[in-house]
Design a protein around this motif. Structure first.
Motif, PDB file in Angstrom:
ATOM      1  N   LYS A 103       0.920  -1.157  -0.074  1.00 59.93           N
ATOM      2  CA  LYS A 103      -0.130  -0.043  -0.052  1.00 59.93           C
ATOM      3  C   LYS A 103       1.049   1.142   0.043  1.00 59.93           C
ATOM      4  N   PRO A 104       0.360   2.446  -0.777  1.00 57.80           N
ATOM      5  CA  PRO A 104      -0.709   2.255  -1.585  1.00 57.80           C
ATOM      6  C   PRO A 104      -0.501   1.601  -2.830  1.00 57.80           C
ATOM      7  N   PHE A 105      -1.270   0.722  -3.268  1.00 55.41           N
ATOM      8  CA  PHE A 105      -1.230   0.140  -4.441  1.00 55.41           C
ATOM      9  C   PHE A 105      -1.869   0.600  -5.471  1.00 55.41           C
ATOM     10  N   ASP A 106      -1.517   0.235  -6.753  1.00 55.41           N
ATOM     11  CA  ASP A 106      -2.103   0.630  -8.005  1.00 55.41           C
ATOM     12  C   ASP A 106      -3.400  -0.100  -8.232  1.00 55.41           C
ATOM     13  N   ILE A 107      -4.604   0.545  -8.106  1.00 53.82           N
ATOM     14  CA  ILE A 107      -5.913  -0.303  -8.150  1.00 53.82           C
ATOM     15  C   ILE A 107      -5.907  -1.233  -9.367  1.00 53.82           C
ATOM     16  N   ASP A 108      -5.598  -0.604 -10.536  1.00 58.33           N
ATOM     17  CA  ASP A 108      -5.705  -1.455 -11.739  1.00 58.33           C
ATOM     18  C   ASP A 108      -4.757  -2.385 -11.798  1.00 58.33           C
ATOM     19  N   GLU A 109      -3.557  -2.457 -11.281  1.00 56.30           N
ATOM     20  CA  GLU A 109      -2.454  -3.520 -11.085  1.00 56.30           C
ATOM     21  C   GLU A 109      -3.411  -4.547 -10.264  1.00 56.30           C
ATOM     22  N   LEU A 110      -3.872  -4.198  -9.300  1.00 54.36           N
ATOM     23  CA  LEU A 110      -4.343  -5.293  -8.340  1.00 54.36           C
ATOM     24  C   LEU A 110      -5.765  -5.889  -9.009  1.00 54.36           C
ATOM     25  N   ARG A 111      -6.467  -5.164  -9.823  1.00 47.38           N
ATOM     26  CA  ARG A 111      -7.495  -5.625 -10.472  1.00 47.38           C
ATOM     27  C   ARG A 111      -6.973  -6.542 -11.595  1.00 47.38           C
ATOM     28  N   LEU A 112      -6.127  -6.372 -12.292  1.00 52.57           N
ATOM     29  CA  LEU A 112      -5.717  -7.113 -13.226  1.00 52.57           C
ATOM     30  C   LEU A 112      -5.049  -8.349 -12.793  1.00 52.57           C
ATOM     31  N   ALA A 113      -4.368  -8.396 -11.394  1.00 54.26           N
ATOM     32  CA  ALA A 113      -3.918  -9.723 -10.994  1.00 54.26           C
ATOM     33  C   ALA A 113      -4.883 -10.363 -10.451  1.00 54.26           C
ATOM     34  N   VAL A 114      -5.820  -9.987  -9.885  1.00 56.77           N
ATOM     35  CA  VAL A 114      -7.236 -10.770  -9.375  1.00 56.77           C
ATOM     36  C   VAL A 114      -7.702 -11.396 -10.557  1.00 56.77           C
ATOM     37  N   ASN A 115      -7.848 -10.600 -11.613  1.00 60.30           N
ATOM     38  CA  ASN A 115      -8.535 -11.187 -12.687  1.00 60.30           C
ATOM     39  C   ASN A 115      -8.012 -12.343 -13.502  1.00 60.30           C
ATOM     40  N   MET A 116      -6.443 -11.986 -13.358  1.00 56.04           N
ATOM     41  CA  MET A 116      -5.702 -13.204 -14.195  1.00 56.04           C
ATOM     42  C   MET A 116      -5.738 -14.452 -13.106  1.00 56.04           C
ATOM     43  N   GLN A 117      -5.789 -14.344 -11.921  1.00 57.38           N
ATOM     44  CA  GLN A 117      -5.819 -15.373 -11.039  1.00 57.38           C
ATOM     45  C   GLN A 117      -7.256 -16.262 -10.858  1.00 57.38           C
ATOM     46  N   LEU A 118      -8.384 -15.450 -11.048  1.00 57.92           N
ATOM     47  CA  LEU A 118      -9.334 -16.150 -11.156  1.00 57.92           C
ATOM     48  C   LEU A 118      -9.898 -16.592 -12.469  1.00 57.92           C
ATOM     49  N   ASN A 119      -9.430 -16.015 -13.655  1.00 53.53           N
ATOM     50  CA  ASN A 119     -10.120 -16.376 -14.939  1.00 53.53           C
ATOM     51  C   ASN A 119      -9.002 -17.351 -15.619  1.00 53.53           C
ATOM     52  N   ASN A 120      -7.943 -17.735 -15.069  1.00 53.88           N
ATOM     53  CA  ASN A 120      -7.069 -18.659 -15.827  1.00 53.88           C
ATOM     54  C   ASN A 120      -7.376 -20.060 -15.178  1.00 53.88           C
ATOM     55  N   GLU A 121      -7.977 -21.023 -15.734  1.00 57.01           N
ATOM     56  CA  GLU A 121      -7.778 -22.244 -15.472  1.00 57.01           C
ATOM     57  C   GLU A 121      -6.597 -23.039 -14.909  1.00 57.01           C
ATOM     58  N   PRO A 122      -6.328 -23.382 -13.665  1.00 62.94           N
ATOM     59  CA  PRO A 122      -5.193 -24.104 -13.483  1.00 62.94           C
ATOM     60  C   PRO A 122      -4.652 -25.208 -14.479  1.00 62.94           C
ATOM     61  N   SER A 123      -5.542 -25.882 -14.905  1.00 59.17           N
ATOM     62  CA  SER A 123      -5.267 -27.208 -15.474  1.00 59.17           C
ATOM     63  C   SER A 123      -4.747 -26.794 -17.025  1.00 59.17           C
ATOM     64  N   SER A 124      -4.961 -25.363 -17.414  1.00 60.63           N
ATOM     65  CA  SER A 124      -4.573 -24.996 -18.677  1.00 60.63           C
ATOM     66  C   SER A 124      -3.056 -24.030 -18.516  1.00 60.63           C
ATOM     67  N   GLY A 125      -2.133 -24.487 -19.188  1.00 62.69           N
ATOM     68  CA  GLY A 125      -1.001 -23.393 -19.177  1.00 62.69           C
ATOM     69  C   GLY A 125      -0.958 -22.305 -20.105  1.00 62.69           C
ATOM     70  N   PHE A 126      -2.247 -22.197 -20.888  1.00 64.77           N
ATOM     71  CA  PHE A 126      -2.317 -21.098 -21.977  1.00 64.77           C
ATOM     72  C   PHE A 126      -3.268 -19.961 -21.132  1.00 64.77           C
ATOM     73  N   ALA A 127      -3.266 -18.869 -21.918  1.00 62.69           N
ATOM     74  CA  ALA A 127      -4.182 -17.619 -21.800  1.00 62.69           C
ATOM     75  C   ALA A 127      -5.455 -18.054 -22.552  1.00 62.69           C
ATOM     76  N   VAL A 128      -6.343 -17.701 -22.325  1.00 60.66           N
ATOM     77  CA  VAL A 128      -7.565 -17.581 -22.931  1.00 60.66           C
ATOM     78  C   VAL A 128      -7.613 -17.063 -24.339  1.00 60.66           C
TER      79      VAL A 128
END
Length: 130
Positions: A103-128
């Motif tokens: 903190k203070p963090f860049d809210i867009d960086e945090l948003r991107l990190a969360v989206n990346m973690q939650l939208n990538n399927e762990p079984s797939s090594g590839f981005a959508v």
């Protein structure tokens, strides 16, 4: 089914901001101001990802992280800290935190990190789309 994000921070302003950001991203969002509330939510809701403040009065972030991982090792945890204490950050990583933001963090960086973690399927090594 919507992914669930839990925000754990003793500062109301940060909780409100992050709840708004991640609700707008389409997640079911939950908040806790302390460790006891956070662990109740973890047991009852099973969030997919937790944004966890390192310094919380009572039970600190490392204690909460230990308990979360005892309840469900698959829950992803991103630590947030106002302190650049490398030993605590290293311990959090050793306990299973996937990353940290100072903190203070860049809210867009945090948003991107969360989206990346939650939208990538762990079984797939590839981005959508690749």
């Amino acid at each position: 089914m919507k992914k669930k994000v839990l925000v754990v921070d003793d500062q109301n302003g940060i909780r409100v901001l992050l709840m708004e950001v991640f609700s707008n991203e389409g997640y079911d969002t939950y908040q806790a101001s302390n460790g006891k509330l956070a662990l109740d939510i973890v047991r009852n809701v099973a969030p997919d990802l937790i944004l966890l403040d390192m310094k919380i009065p009572g039970m600190d972030g490392l204690d909460i992280l230990k308990h979360v991982k005892e309840i469900d090792v698959s829950i992803k945890v991103i630590m947030m800290t106002a302190y650049g204490e490398l030993d605590m950050i290293k311990e959090a990583t050793d306990l299973g935190a996937i990353m940290h933001f100072t903190k203070p963090f860049d809210i867009d960086e945090l948003r991107l990190a969360v989206n990346m973690q939650l939208n990538n399927e762990p079984s797939s090594g590839f981005a959508v789309g690749s």
